[in-house]
Design a protein around this motif. Structure first.
Motif, PDB file in Angstrom:
ATOM      1  N   PRO A 125       0.825  -1.213   0.000  1.00  0.00           N
ATOM      2  CA  PRO A 125       0.000   0.000   0.000  1.00  0.00           C
ATOM      3  C   PRO A 125       0.856   1.258   0.000  1.00  0.00           C
ATOM      4  O   PRO A 125       1.826   1.359   0.764  1.00  0.00           O
ATOM      5  CB  PRO A 125      -0.803  -0.111   1.307  1.00  0.00           C
ATOM      6  N   GLY A 126       0.510   2.212  -0.881  1.00  0.00           N
ATOM      7  CA  GLY A 126       1.218   3.482  -0.940  1.00  0.00           C
ATOM      8  C   GLY A 126       2.442   3.483  -1.832  1.00  0.00           C
ATOM      9  O   GLY A 126       3.034   4.540  -2.074  1.00  0.00           O
ATOM     10  N   VAL A 147       8.837   1.752  -7.231  1.00  0.00           N
ATOM     11  CA  VAL A 147       9.401   1.598  -5.881  1.00  0.00           C
ATOM     12  C   VAL A 147       9.353   0.131  -5.460  1.00  0.00           C
ATOM     13  O   VAL A 147      10.307  -0.405  -4.881  1.00  0.00           O
ATOM     14  CB  VAL A 147       8.646   2.505  -4.876  1.00  0.00           C
ATOM     15  N   THR A 148       8.248  -0.524  -5.759  1.00  0.00           N
ATOM     16  CA  THR A 148       8.138  -1.954  -5.453  1.00  0.00           C
ATOM     17  C   THR A 148       9.211  -2.746  -6.180  1.00  0.00           C
ATOM     18  O   THR A 148       9.875  -3.612  -5.582  1.00  0.00           O
ATOM     19  CB  THR A 148       6.762  -2.492  -5.884  1.00  0.00           C
ATOM     20  N   ALA A 149       9.376  -2.462  -7.479  1.00  0.00           N
ATOM     21  CA  ALA A 149      10.350  -3.214  -8.271  1.00  0.00           C
ATOM     22  C   ALA A 149      11.752  -3.077  -7.672  1.00  0.00           C
ATOM     23  O   ALA A 149      12.492  -4.065  -7.549  1.00  0.00           O
ATOM     24  CB  ALA A 149      10.322  -2.720  -9.711  1.00  0.00           C
ATOM     25  N   LEU A 150      12.110  -1.852  -7.273  1.00  0.00           N
ATOM     26  CA  LEU A 150      13.431  -1.620  -6.677  1.00  0.00           C
ATOM     27  C   LEU A 150      13.554  -2.325  -5.331  1.00  0.00           C
ATOM     28  O   LEU A 150      14.572  -2.970  -5.041  1.00  0.00           O
ATOM     29  CB  LEU A 150      13.668  -0.117  -6.516  1.00  0.00           C
ATOM     30  N   ARG A 151      12.526  -2.203  -4.499  1.00  0.00           N
ATOM     31  CA  ARG A 151      12.563  -2.839  -3.167  1.00  0.00           C
ATOM     32  C   ARG A 151      12.669  -4.356  -3.280  1.00  0.00           C
ATOM     33  O   ARG A 151      13.505  -4.995  -2.624  1.00  0.00           O
ATOM     34  CB  ARG A 151      11.303  -2.443  -2.376  1.00  0.00           C
TER      35      ARG A 151
END
Ligand SMILES: Nc1ncnc2c1ncn2[C@@H]1O[C@H](COP(=O)(O)OP(=O)(O)OP(=O)(O)OP(=O)(O)OC[C@H]2O[C@@H](n3cnc4c(N)ncnc43)[C@H](O)[C@@H]2O)[C@@H](O)[C@H]1O
Length: 140
Positions: A40-41, A46-50
């Protein structure tokens, strides 16, 4: 609807272009590029990098990310629609090493033909071919 995002990461090993696939340590032990659920958020980037850091140890600075080159996969997991966004990314730090998390038990750098065997899903195979064609035709 479930959402996930990640990177199809390639590196050069002349004359080959090699793609990174990870094998899950759970379930069917299937092979995919690094990716994971969008929290969420988060934006998908950002998800791909994380997820890529978490699952492969490869960081943003190790990669050249092609923001305009992506494929979106749609499939169902236990009847629930899932959309997965993959951007193309190149490993540009030759010293960077893949470090797996507990979620994966193996990794391989594979040429296109080999990667399409390990990535058994038609839409992922099609995406790998699309990225490979992009790399070759644009002489990246
Ligand atoms: N069976 C299990 N047992 C224990 N823990 C589990 C588990 N499944 C998930 N988990 C947990 O969930 C976490 C994963 O979270 P994340 O790491 O955040 O998310 P993910 O990569 O999207 O997860 P997953 O591996 O489930 O996704 P995929 O779509 O590839 O794969 C989901 C399904 O879709 C299938 N699939 C994958 N790509 C497909 C495609 N292109 N077309 C059709 N089906 C596809 C796969 O074969 C698979 O069956 C792990 O930490 C693990 O603990």
């Amino acid at each position: 609807m479930k959402s996930a995002a990640g990177f199809v990461i390639f590196k050069r090993a002349p004359p080959n272009v090699l793609y990174l696939l990870l094998q899950t340590s759970y379930g069917e032990h299937h092979w995919t590029p690094p990716k994971g659920h969008v929290d969420p958020g988060e934006t998908e980037m950002v998800t791909a990098l994380r997820e890529t850091v978490e699952e492969s140890g490869l960081k943003k600075d190790d990669l050249k990310i092609y923001n305009d080159v992506k494929r979106v996969l749609n499939y169902k997991v236990k009847g629930v629609p899932k959309v997965v966004t993959y951007w193309l990314a190149e490993l540009v730090n030759p010293k960077a090493e893949v470090i797996l998390s507990d979620e994966h038990q193996d990794f391989k750098w594979l040429n296109l033909e080999e990667a399409c065997v390990y990535a058994k899903y038609a839409d992922l195979q099609e995406s790998l071919k699309y990225f490979d064609n992009y790399i070759c035709s644009n002489k990246l």
